[in-house]
Scaffold this active site. Sequence first.
Site, PDB file in Angstrom:
ATOM      1  N   GLY A  81      64.792  40.195  80.911  1.00 14.73           N
ATOM      2  CA  GLY A  81      64.510  40.248  82.337  1.00 14.73           C
ATOM      3  C   GLY A  81      64.246  38.834  82.848  1.00 14.73           C
ATOM      4  N   LYS A  83      61.714  37.618  83.880  1.00 13.25           N
ATOM      5  CA  LYS A  83      60.404  37.095  83.456  1.00 13.25           C
ATOM      6  C   LYS A  83      60.314  37.023  81.935  1.00 13.25           C
ATOM      7  CE  LYS A  83      57.463  38.999  87.076  1.00 13.25           C
ATOM      8  NZ  LYS A  83      56.375  39.977  87.251  1.00 13.25           N
ATOM      9  N   SER A  84      61.462  37.107  81.268  1.00 14.18           N
ATOM     10  CA  SER A  84      61.447  37.238  79.810  1.00 14.18           C
ATOM     11  C   SER A  84      60.851  36.023  79.107  1.00 14.18           C
ATOM     12  CB  SER A  84      62.883  37.451  79.324  1.00 14.18           C
ATOM     13  OG  SER A  84      62.969  37.257  77.938  1.00 14.18           O
ATOM     14  N   ASN A  85      59.905  36.294  78.219  1.00 11.21           N
ATOM     15  CA  ASN A  85      59.342  35.230  77.386  1.00 11.21           C
ATOM     16  C   ASN A  85      60.322  34.836  76.296  1.00 11.21           C
ATOM     17  OD1 ASN A  85      56.737  35.358  78.706  1.00 11.21           O
ATOM     18  ND2 ASN A  85      56.572  37.368  77.737  1.00 11.21           N
TER      19      ASN A  85
END
Length: 331
Positions: A81, A83-85
């Site tokens: 996504g 916001k993916s880490n």
Amino acid sequence: MHSFINSRLEFFPRLNAGHYPTPIEELPRLRAALGKRAPRLFIKRDDYTGAGLGGNKVRKLEYVLAQAQADGADVVISMGGEKSNHARVTAALCARLGLPCELVMNPPNVRYDGLKPANLVADELFGAKIHRVANRDERNTFSAELAARYMREGRRVALVPLGASIPLGALGFVRAIGETKAQLDAANIQITHIVHASSSGGTQAGIVAGCQLYGLSAQVVGMSPDDPSASIAAHVADIITDIGALLETTFDNRVIVRDEFVGAGYGIPTDESTNALALVARTEGILLDPVYTAKAMAGLIAMIGDGELTADDTVLFWHTGGQLALFYAPQ
Ligand SMILES: Cc1ncc(COP(=O)(O)O)c(C=O)c1O
């Protein structure tokens, strides 16, 4: 036994990107805030793994990207996504290796007009090329098509699956248990439980396999931030079996994954996760992340409230990072 495991692990190439051992800290003020019956609480600070602003993905990508490099990859494709880490750390480590990185991303469930998730800002700063798809389901097909196209053009593609949650990546967490066992032994701490967020499964698989290999007898509880526990547990069990194949051994692959703390869905905070995040921040000066670790902490707090965990227990909460998801930048 440990030297045998370590020599099996040494067989796999690994980047030297993270900062280890990550600290284990006690949480006395959080414990006091949770009442007289609360267990002794410790936190494993994998938010401090360092590379690309840290988190659990560093440990997995150290193995997966070292293999990509050994295979002569000239482009890395991965997904997540916005916001993916995982995407952020992949982009950072690729920058460090001088490898082009392409990320296939879907929009987050929670977004704000005119603001961009800080993780996405970091991906772009690290030089990743972003491909946008409409939703989570389209990520795999688009990535596979992109990889196939590049391969037809003669490029050597490393396609890194979601969360780098393949057996090779999970070895990073097998290794992490060796590290943790040594820290706990040196401090004479006997834990009864490890609690952490579990989603694409590699973290839990490595922890469960590592506990068996290094003789760390703690119940491992994975808290889902998204999918039903049955589907995450099945995936974790498969990865554990495959870690066994990599290390030429067999494991008990029964796992505990709980999904009562997901709420309305992935990335959507619950009252309990918002309160957990605020409580840990106020009592211990530690930031959790709103997507994964705050829901895992909400689960831990509920287990204490329900009497499932008592003052007879000692819990290690594994901080898997991700705090950048708290922040946004102007678009
Ligand atoms: C901060 C954070 N915690 C926990 C997880 C879950 O780890 P895993 O995907 O290995 O299950 C992730 C990634 O999905 C994450 O970014």
